[in-house]
Design a protein around this motif. Structure first.
Motif, short mmCIF file in Angstrom:
data_model
loop_
_atom_site.label_atom_id
_atom_site.label_comp_id
_atom_site.label_asym_id
_atom_site.label_seq_id
_atom_site.Cartn_x
_atom_site.Cartn_y
_atom_site.Cartn_z
N ASP A 1 -64.11 18.19 -28.71
CA ASP A 1 -64.64 17.12 -29.55
C ASP A 1 -65.51 17.76 -30.62
OD1 ASP A 1 -65.41 14.75 -30.66
OD2 ASP A 1 -66.88 14.26 -29.11
N ILE A 2 -64.86 18.39 -31.60
CA ILE A 2 -65.59 19.16 -32.61
C ILE A 2 -65.38 18.59 -34.00
CG2 ILE A 2 -63.73 20.83 -33.08
CD1 ILE A 2 -65.90 23.02 -33.12
N GLY A 3 -64.69 17.47 -34.10
CA GLY A 3 -64.44 16.87 -35.41
C GLY A 3 -63.19 17.43 -36.05
N SER A 4 -63.08 17.22 -37.35
CA SER A 4 -61.89 17.61 -38.09
C SER A 4 -61.81 19.12 -38.27
CB SER A 4 -61.90 16.92 -39.46
OG SER A 4 -60.84 17.39 -40.26
N LEU A 5 -60.63 19.70 -38.02
CA LEU A 5 -60.40 21.12 -38.26
C LEU A 5 -59.93 21.38 -39.69
CD1 LEU A 5 -58.64 22.13 -34.92
CD2 LEU A 5 -61.00 22.56 -35.59
N CYS A 6 -59.27 20.41 -40.27
CA CYS A 6 -58.93 20.47 -41.69
C CYS A 6 -58.55 19.07 -42.16
CB CYS A 6 -57.82 21.48 -42.00
SG CYS A 6 -56.29 21.30 -41.08
N GLY A 7 -58.62 18.87 -43.46
CA GLY A 7 -58.31 17.56 -44.01
C GLY A 7 -58.06 17.65 -45.51
N GLY A 8 -57.43 16.64 -46.03
CA GLY A 8 -57.15 16.64 -47.47
C GLY A 8 -56.33 15.43 -47.86
N GLY A 9 -55.67 15.54 -48.99
CA GLY A 9 -54.87 14.41 -49.46
C GLY A 9 -54.43 14.57 -50.90
N ARG A 10 -53.85 13.47 -51.42
CA ARG A 10 -53.33 13.45 -52.79
C ARG A 10 -54.33 12.76 -53.71
NH1 ARG A 10 -48.72 14.39 -55.51
NH2 ARG A 10 -47.55 14.98 -53.63
N TYR A 11 -54.47 13.32 -54.90
CA TYR A 11 -55.38 12.76 -55.90
C TYR A 11 -54.64 12.75 -57.25
CZ TYR A 11 -56.02 17.84 -55.82
OH TYR A 11 -55.78 19.20 -55.77
N ASP A 12 -54.63 11.61 -57.90
CA ASP A 12 -53.86 11.45 -59.13
C ASP A 12 -54.70 11.45 -60.40
OD1 ASP A 12 -51.45 11.31 -57.78
OD2 ASP A 12 -51.53 9.14 -57.55
N ASP A 13 -56.00 11.31 -60.26
CA ASP A 13 -56.83 11.10 -61.45
C ASP A 13 -57.94 12.13 -61.62
OD1 ASP A 13 -55.39 8.66 -61.80
OD2 ASP A 13 -56.71 7.72 -60.32
N LEU A 14 -57.96 13.17 -60.81
CA LEU A 14 -59.12 14.06 -60.79
C LEU A 14 -59.25 14.87 -62.09
CD1 LEU A 14 -61.42 14.57 -58.90
CD2 LEU A 14 -60.14 16.42 -57.84
N THR A 15 -58.13 15.24 -62.70
CA THR A 15 -58.22 16.01 -63.95
C THR A 15 -58.40 15.11 -65.17
OG1 THR A 15 -55.81 16.03 -64.25
CG2 THR A 15 -56.78 17.88 -63.03
N GLU A 16 -58.20 13.80 -65.00
CA GLU A 16 -58.29 12.89 -66.15
C GLU A 16 -59.68 12.88 -66.76
OE1 GLU A 16 -57.28 8.22 -67.27
OE2 GLU A 16 -56.56 9.11 -65.40
N VAL A 17 -60.70 13.00 -65.91
CA VAL A 17 -62.08 13.00 -66.40
C VAL A 17 -62.34 14.22 -67.29
CG1 VAL A 17 -63.10 14.27 -64.46
CG2 VAL A 17 -64.47 12.58 -65.70
N PHE A 18 -61.50 15.27 -67.15
CA PHE A 18 -61.62 16.45 -67.99
C PHE A 18 -60.64 16.41 -69.16
CE2 PHE A 18 -62.56 18.04 -63.56
CZ PHE A 18 -63.93 18.05 -63.72
N GLY A 19 -60.03 15.24 -69.39
CA GLY A 19 -59.13 15.08 -70.53
C GLY A 19 -57.70 15.50 -70.28
N TYR A 20 -57.33 15.74 -69.02
CA TYR A 20 -55.97 16.17 -68.68
C TYR A 20 -55.33 15.05 -67.86
CZ TYR A 20 -52.44 19.82 -67.79
OH TYR A 20 -51.30 20.59 -67.75
N LYS A 21 -54.55 14.18 -68.50
CA LYS A 21 -54.07 12.95 -67.88
C LYS A 21 -52.72 13.15 -67.18
CE LYS A 21 -56.43 9.84 -71.11
NZ LYS A 21 -56.28 8.71 -72.05
N ASP A 22 -52.44 12.21 -66.26
CA ASP A 22 -51.15 12.13 -65.57
C ASP A 22 -50.80 13.40 -64.81
OD1 ASP A 22 -50.75 9.52 -66.59
OD2 ASP A 22 -50.03 10.36 -68.48
N ILE A 23 -51.79 14.03 -64.19
CA ILE A 23 -51.57 15.24 -63.40
C ILE A 23 -51.91 14.93 -61.94
CG2 ILE A 23 -52.18 17.64 -63.02
CD1 ILE A 23 -50.65 17.20 -65.58
N SER A 24 -50.89 14.83 -61.13
CA SER A 24 -51.11 14.56 -59.71
C SER A 24 -51.33 15.86 -58.95
CB SER A 24 -49.90 13.82 -59.12
OG SER A 24 -50.12 13.51 -57.76
N GLY A 25 -52.19 15.80 -57.96
CA GLY A 25 -52.43 16.97 -57.13
C GLY A 25 -52.49 16.57 -55.67
N ILE A 26 -52.23 17.53 -54.80
CA ILE A 26 -52.37 17.29 -53.37
C ILE A 26 -52.74 18.61 -52.70
CG2 ILE A 26 -49.89 17.66 -52.95
CD1 ILE A 26 -50.18 15.65 -50.59
N GLY A 27 -53.65 18.53 -51.73
CA GLY A 27 -54.05 19.75 -51.06
C GLY A 27 -54.69 19.46 -49.72
#
Length: 447
Positions: free
Chosen positions: A306-332
């Protein structure tokens, strides 16, 4: 001179040589496996401008960012500090912060280097991050993260490959009894739409993320605080705690979210992923508290500790948009390497060979043999064999004790007889045996 207590800041640690052997063993497995799956390494600075970090981790996460005081006369232009609010003062004295994770710096890196990378961009990163969290078992304020990410691809092949990568790494580490839990944030968004609390979606995700810690009853009490009616509360809990196979959960949700386009979209993604990989548990109560996730989310847990999560992540579609780079999907996915190492220590999973090193100590019986000893060490090192050379003019007994204390399994003894005959004493510290050999024979034996 004032005596200083040699203490460490809470949540940080020193690592001695024996511990570092284990940590490097794990790091090397990660690096080699990431490369096997076609990921390339990058690094980003420990410091980021605070505007890069703020607002990316939700309200809870933003509170855990370590801010760095500006250097120099940063208050020179401030006339009256007493007239400033705490938030205004904070911005005057600190415009940089320590990395909270590796994903937001990755988004900044991709946006800054868009002309120099080819999409889809596959990177891995193994670096320290810092969080102003409460230290506890398996949770530190300074720790390493190991991340892999795809940038610029919406294909569900990425999800399937990440699932395969996770199982490959844990198999190489000899860690069994793990479970990959997977959900889709679009389904959680659909719940907020169907039950009319979209404006409280982020708060809802934070609560869902705590279900394992607070339990079902406390979760319902927390939902009440969001002004969600008893009827809606019960329906939400019924959905989140529904039991069944992955396919049964999909069908159950289709009935309950039939009026939500984004919900059906999320369910379709789950169904498509199941045709590529079914080696996960579709967990409706998985939320991942970070606010930048938009679709698939992962979490890997141990079914033993019972030590919690060993790893985690997911898909993000808008993270680069705030830096002016639109429509770039990422997942990790990010591996909690500190917890993984703790599990390996607790289960005694480290191989014995990384604890007892194969290096050799060159020991000399008199100062006049130091030059010859240095030459012998150089010859052996050219064969890629690790050599330690005793630096002080100590007695042989002391030098042999040094070898034992440092887990050096072989000692070459250089004395007058050895130099005259060109046959050097090779002592095996584990067996207690010794023999006279030429340098060539010693190299062959050590190799």
């Amino acid at each position: 001179m004032k005596k200083i207590n040699p203490s460490l800041p809470k949540g940080t640690r020193d690592f001695g040589p024996e511990v570092m052997k284990k940590r490097n063993y794990v790091f090397n497995i990660f690096r080699k496996t990431f490369s096997l799956f076609g990921f390339n390494s990058i690094e980003t600075p420990s410091l980021e401008n605070i505007e890069i970090l703020n607002g990316k981790y939700g309200d809870e996460g933003d509170k855990l960012i370590f801010r760095i005081l500006n250097s120099g006369e940063f208050l020179k232009k401030v006339d009256n500090i007493n007239d400033l609010s705490s938030s205004e003062l904070k911005n005057y004295i600190s415009t940089k912060g320590l990395r909270y994770d590796l994903t937001v710096p990755l988004a900044r890196f991709v946006s800054s280097n868009r002309e120099n990378i080819t999409l889809p961009f596959k990177r891995y990163q193994i670096q320290k991050v810092w969080r102003a969290d409460r230290p506890q078992k398996g949770r530190f304020r300074e720790f390493y993260q190991c991340d892999v990410d795809y940038i610029g691809s919406r294909s569900l092949v990425c999800e399937a490959e990440i699932i395969k990568l996770v199982y490959t790494i844990f198999k190489k580490l000899n860690i069994d009894s793990i479970k990959i839990k997977l959900n889709n944030r679009k389904i959680l968004t659909a719940l907020s739409e169907v039950f009319n609390f979209s404006e409280k979606f982020n708060q809802f995700c934070v609560l869902v993320d705590k279900i394992d810690k607070i339990g079902k009853d406390q979760f319902q009490n927390e939902l009440k605080k969001l002004d969600i009616s008893k009827e809606k509360n019960e329906k939400i809990v019924k959905i989140l705690f529904f039991k069944g196979s992955n396919e049964e959960k999909v069908e159950f949700l289709k009935l309950n979210l039939s009026n939500s386009d984004i919900g059906i979209e999320g369910l379709n993604e789950i169904e498509q992923l199941l045709t590529l990989s079914d080696n996960f548990e579709f967990d409706l109560s998985l939320a991942r508290g970070l606010s930048y996730y938009t679709s698939t989310i992962f979490e890997v847990i141990s079914t033993k500790e019972d030590i919690g999560s060993l790893c985690g992540g997911g898909r993000y579609d808008d993270l680069t948009e705030v830096f002016g780079y639109k429509d770039i999907s990422g997942i990790g996915i990010s591996f909690g390497i500190e917890r993984i190492i703790e599990v390996m220590i607790d289960r005694k999973l480290f191989p014995e060979k990384i604890i007892s090193t194969n290096k050799v100590l060159v020991s000399y019986l008199s100062e006049k043999y130091i030059k010859k000893s240095i030459d012998i060490a150089s010859i052996i090192r050219k064969e890629n064999i690790s050599v330690d050379l005793y630096s002080d003019n100590g007695k042989l007994k002391k030098q042999l004790q040094y070898a034992n204390n440092n887990n050096i399994s072989n000692v070459i003894i250089v004395g007058e007889d050895e130099i005259k005959s060109n046959l050097y004493t090779l002592k095996n510290m584990e067996k207690g045996t010794q023999e006279k050999l030429s340098i060539e024979e010693i190299i062959s034996k050590l190799s």
